[in-house]
Scaffold this active site. Structure first.
Site, mmCIF file in Angstrom:
data_model
loop_
_atom_site.group_PDB
_atom_site.id
_atom_site.type_symbol
_atom_site.label_atom_id
_atom_site.label_comp_id
_atom_site.label_asym_id
_atom_site.label_seq_id
_atom_site.Cartn_x
_atom_site.Cartn_y
_atom_site.Cartn_z
ATOM 1 N N GLU A 178 0.852 -1.191 0.000
ATOM 2 C CA GLU A 178 0.000 0.000 0.000
ATOM 3 C C GLU A 178 0.887 1.241 0.000
ATOM 4 O O GLU A 178 2.108 1.150 0.160
ATOM 5 C CB GLU A 178 -0.924 -0.007 1.222
ATOM 6 C CG GLU A 178 -1.881 -1.184 1.256
ATOM 7 C CD GLU A 178 -2.822 -1.153 2.456
ATOM 8 O OE1 GLU A 178 -2.764 -0.160 3.221
ATOM 9 O OE2 GLU A 178 -3.601 -2.113 2.626
ATOM 10 N N ALA A 181 2.522 1.260 3.196
ATOM 11 C CA ALA A 181 2.954 -0.066 3.651
ATOM 12 C C ALA A 181 3.757 -0.740 2.546
ATOM 13 O O ALA A 181 3.243 -1.569 1.798
ATOM 14 C CB ALA A 181 1.749 -0.920 4.042
ATOM 15 N N TYR A 229 -0.959 -7.025 13.052
ATOM 16 C CA TYR A 229 -0.760 -7.916 11.911
ATOM 17 C C TYR A 229 -1.480 -9.252 12.081
ATOM 18 O O TYR A 229 -1.711 -9.966 11.100
ATOM 19 C CB TYR A 229 0.732 -8.144 11.663
ATOM 20 C CG TYR A 229 1.441 -8.908 12.759
ATOM 21 C CD1 TYR A 229 1.489 -10.300 12.736
ATOM 22 C CD2 TYR A 229 2.085 -8.241 13.801
ATOM 23 C CE1 TYR A 229 2.139 -11.012 13.729
ATOM 24 C CE2 TYR A 229 2.739 -8.939 14.799
ATOM 25 C CZ TYR A 229 2.769 -10.327 14.761
ATOM 26 O OH TYR A 229 3.418 -11.030 15.749
ATOM 27 N N GLU A 292 9.800 -17.758 -0.678
ATOM 28 C CA GLU A 292 10.060 -18.554 -1.877
ATOM 29 C C GLU A 292 10.128 -17.663 -3.114
ATOM 30 O O GLU A 292 10.939 -17.892 -4.015
ATOM 31 C CB GLU A 292 8.987 -19.629 -2.048
ATOM 32 C CG GLU A 292 9.046 -20.727 -1.002
ATOM 33 C CD GLU A 292 8.122 -21.882 -1.318
ATOM 34 O OE1 GLU A 292 7.565 -21.908 -2.439
ATOM 35 O OE2 GLU A 292 7.950 -22.764 -0.459
ATOM 36 N N GLU A 414 9.754 -7.184 -3.814
ATOM 37 C CA GLU A 414 9.784 -8.423 -3.026
ATOM 38 C C GLU A 414 10.870 -8.378 -1.945
ATOM 39 O O GLU A 414 11.556 -9.366 -1.685
ATOM 40 C CB GLU A 414 9.940 -9.644 -3.936
ATOM 41 C CG GLU A 414 8.691 -9.886 -4.765
ATOM 42 C CD GLU A 414 8.520 -11.315 -5.218
ATOM 43 O OE1 GLU A 414 8.977 -12.220 -4.504
ATOM 44 O OE2 GLU A 414 7.919 -11.514 -6.278
#
Length: 432
Positions: A178, A181, A229, A292, A414
């Site tokens: 966001e 965020a 969270y 991953e 990421e």
């Protein structure tokens, strides 16, 4: 529906100036570094444990790698320049990925997937990125994040409903970030309030990959902000859901064919049956999938850097200055040797992290190491390749400058490079 090559195997522009002949605009490099080419796994005749080199691949992995290389050269490479210029992914490329079985690599055969390994996903991403990082990202997110979230956390009914479409025709989108965020992704403000048998979503998401073409969105929202969270939950939102809006695509520096958009949720009603996994476990799912996914990004950066390197070396071996090849100058040779060494180290870090995942062993630190180092090396490699090619490398007539632009995102998405370093340091602290 076309059958993937792997499944079949299991069943049975003119130059404006005169340059060396090896250099052709937007073509696949004619030669590649021999040490970057894997060898098949040999069968041992004794009972000894096989400690094979990390670049030793199984027959299945070799087949997958060769199939993807052929697909990338024949169906992606001719479109790379126009897709970058127009900032648009060609539908034929997306369809080709589905038809080749490359959008359901790990998904079980019962859902129409290829049922291959996580390492195969890494090889596919690497090979695609040698030609175009945007196409590699499309394949990466679908396999390492979207499909795996369903495989690990969806109900049997959800798997039966969504996975067959995700491996054959439907793109998914991972919606976490966001405006406020980014690296602190769990500071999200998007809410999901209970209303009967539904949850009502309100808020917005930023920097959402593939939103332009996606039909299914995995949206993380907080059902109980007072719990922090621990209230984060993952919801499945269809593209045509009322109140859900997809903003215009961002005009990005690199990976331009991959769409990145803002999403807005205004009283979006999502049935309880569209909750992925358990309420309040979304933060666990997000962390797990990104861990991953970072190996996938490492593979993307590795492939991108290797593709740029493979394109550049033949040029500097034929380009003549001061009566000899510019490759023959010791200063340049040392730079080439340094970059080649860093590429090899990147490959070993990435492959090792992928093998750890397959072995069911802890891999978070190694995934962060691979992602961090691959991103840094991609930036260095592509920058050096432009320097080695000189003015030619700086033009859009050739793909080297595009590799350079595409590489920068590796240090950002990421998990930014500094976040990876934080993760690595945290594990080192615990280990000692």
């Amino acid at each position: 529906m076309a059958v993937s090559a792997l499944q079949l195997w299991r069943m049975g522009g003119l130059l404006r100036r005169r340059f060396p002949t090896c250099l052709s605009p937007w073509k696949i490099p004619p030669r590649v570094l021999k040490s970057s080419q894997p060898e098949a796994l040999v069968s041992l005749t004794n009972n000894a444990v096989a400690f094979a080199p990390l670049q030793t691949l199984t027959d299945e992995e070799i087949m997958m790698k060769q199939t993807v290389k052929k697909f990338a050269q024949e169906h992606v490479a001719p479109l790379v320049s126009s897709m970058d210029e127009n900032s648009k992914m060609e539908k034929s490329v997306i369809q080709g990925l589905f038809q080749q079985g490359l959008m359901g690599i790990e998904v079980e055969a019962q859902y129409g997937g290829t049922e291959a390994s996580f390492f195969c996903s890494v090889l596919v991403i690497e090979e695609l990125a040698k030609v175009d990082a945007s196409v590699a990202l499309l394949c990466d997110i679908q396999n390492t994040i979207i499909n795996n979230l369903f495989r690990k956390h969806a109900s049997e009914e959800q798997k039966a409903t969504y996975l067959p479409k995700l491996v054959t025709e439907k793109l998914g989108s991972f919606c976490l970030s966001e405006a406020g965020a980014g690296s602190d992704s769990f500071a999200m403000k998007t809410r999901a309030d209970k209303s009967g048998n539904y949850y009502v979503l309100n808020g917005s998401k930023m920097w959402i990959s593939h939103a332009e073409h996606a039909e299914l969105f995995l949206v993380f929202a907080n059902v109980d902000p007072s719990s922090g969270y621990r209230g984060i939950t993952c919801f499945l939102v269809d593209r045509d859901t009322e109140g859900f809006q997809i903003g215009k695509r961002e005009n990005k520096m690199g990976i331009r064919a991959s769409s990145t958009c803002q999403l807005t949720f205004e009283n979006v009603k999502v049935p309880e049956t569209n909750i992925l996994g358990k309420i309040g476990h979304g933060y666990k799912y997000a962390i797990g999938s990104l861990n991953e996914g970072r190996i996938g990004i490492a593979a993307q950066m590795l492939g991108l850097a290797q593709g740029c390197f493979d394109y550049t070396i033949p040029y500097i071996k034929e380009r003549m200055q001061f009566g000899k090849r510019i490759f023959d100058f010791q200063g340049l040779q040392h730079q080439v040797a340094q970059v080649a060494t860093q590429l090899e180290a990147t490959r070993l870090l990435t492959y090792n992290a992928a093998r750890l995942v397959e072995a069911g062993r802890p891999f978070i630190k190694e995934a962060s190491m691979a992602k961090y180092y691959a991103s840094e090396v991609a930036g260095l490699t592509t920058s050096k390749c432009i320097e080695w090619m000189g003015g030619v490398g700086y033009t859009k007539d050739y793909p080297v400058e595009k590799f350079f632009r595409d590489a920068k995102i590796g240090t950002i998405y990421e998990g930014a490079s500094n976040i990876q370093l934080n993760t690595i340091a945290k594990h080192i602290d615990a280990e000692y």
